[in-house]
Enzyme design. Structure first.
Site, PDB file in Angstrom:
ATOM      1  N   LYS A 126       0.853  -1.195   0.000  1.00 55.32           N
ATOM      2  CA  LYS A 126       0.000   0.000   0.000  1.00 55.32           C
ATOM      3  C   LYS A 126       0.888   1.243   0.000  1.00 55.32           C
ATOM      4  O   LYS A 126       1.773   1.383   0.860  1.00 55.32           O
ATOM      5  CB  LYS A 126      -0.888  -0.042   1.246  1.00 55.32           C
ATOM      6  CG  LYS A 126      -2.138   0.789   1.147  1.00 55.32           C
ATOM      7  CD  LYS A 126      -3.035   0.465   2.343  1.00 55.32           C
ATOM      8  CE  LYS A 126      -4.301   1.286   2.326  1.00 55.32           C
ATOM      9  NZ  LYS A 126      -5.069   1.097   3.570  1.00 55.32           N
TER      10      LYS A 126
HETATM   11  O1  G3P Z   1      -9.602   2.341   4.373  1.00 55.27           O
HETATM   12  C1  G3P Z   1      -9.317   3.631   4.788  1.00 55.27           C
HETATM   13  C2  G3P Z   1      -9.788   3.800   6.161  1.00 55.27           C
HETATM   14  O2  G3P Z   1      -9.040   3.071   7.073  1.00 55.27           O
HETATM   15  C3  G3P Z   1     -10.038   5.169   6.586  1.00 55.27           C
HETATM   16  O3  G3P Z   1     -11.231   5.096   7.224  1.00 55.27           O
HETATM   17  O4  G3P Z   1     -12.988   5.816   8.735  1.00 55.27           O
HETATM   18  O5  G3P Z   1     -10.586   6.510   9.133  1.00 55.27           O
HETATM   19  O6  G3P Z   1     -11.889   7.478   7.258  1.00 55.27           O
HETATM   20  P1  G3P Z   1     -11.692   6.300   8.135  1.00 55.27           P
END
Ligand code: G3P
Length: 217
Positions: free
Chosen positions: A87
């Site tokens: 990634k």
């Molecule tokens: O996959 C990306 C993720 O981990 C971010 O999620 O909820 O932190 O915006 P969030």
């Protein structure tokens, strides 16, 4: 649409895997820290542990932000396990590293995508997956799902094979809308995946079936 779970929590990964609908896992440094996994050795071992639970792809994120550092880290991550996908952040050196890995046959997931321009660059660099963060766009009053539909349109125009991995999915309607638009993959929390199960008519219908069965037995 493939279902990935977005967590580094082994219990949740096991639960999603046991449900029989899991196609992979995404992690990031914040999710690792949330589980208290710190230090390079522990983090690398945790990726291997995740790979040993699931059958599908496991995204492992580099920490370096320069090309040479990303290549070094990414090669070490890819060597950990055949299920690992490297990634990389959507910055200039991340795009260069994506092209480097793509040419070597190492699979990549370009993360932190917030625009169609970034999506085009990821595809041009040969990314296996690219991750637009829909929840974070919604957070700033921008339509995250609209970005997914624009990327779908552009990728289909040119037959780009890079898979659209809708990330920062927060709830069940995000999952359903991503499926309508044609995202290739969604990654979200276990709660959103399990939320798809719920319907009051299923619960009341099952309760009635069981009650009627009891009457005759
Ligand atoms: O996959 C990306 C993720 O981990 C971010 O999620 O909820 O932190 O915006 P969030």
């Amino acid at each position: 649409m493939k279902f990935f779970i977005d967590t580094a929590n082994l219990d949740q990964i096991k639960e999603a895997q046991a449900l029989g609908v899991l196609d992979g896992v995404t992690t990031n440094p914040s999710l690792m820290a949330k589980e208290g996994i710190t230090g390079t050795e522990n983090i690398l071992q945790h990726y291997v542990d995740i790979c040993n639970i699931v059958d599908g792809d496991v995204s492992a994120e580099v920490i370096a932000t320069d090309f040479a550092g990303m290549v070094k880290e990414g090669e070490a991550l890819a060597a950990l396990h055949p299920q690992i996908v490297v990634k990389l952040p959507m910055i200039a050196d991340g795009v260069k590293a994506c092209k480097y890995f793509s040419d070597k046959g190492i699979r990549t997931n370009v993360t932190l995508i917030f625009s169609v321009g970034q999506a085009l660059l990821a595809a041009k660099a040969g990314a296996t997956y690219m991750s637009p963060f829909i929840g974070r766009l919604d957070d700033i009053s921008t339509d995250g799902l609209h970005l997914i539909s624009e990327i779908r349109h552009i990728y289909d125009n040119y037959g780009f094979e890079t898979e659209i991995l809708a990330a920062s999915v927060r709830h069940t309607m995000h999952i359903i809308d991503c499926a309508k638009i044609g995202a290739d993959v969604m990654t979200g929390p276990l709660s959103a995946i399990k939320g798809l199960l719920k319907h009051p008519l299923t619960d009341s219908g099952l309760a009635q079936f069981l009650k009627d069965y009891q009457k005759g037995n």
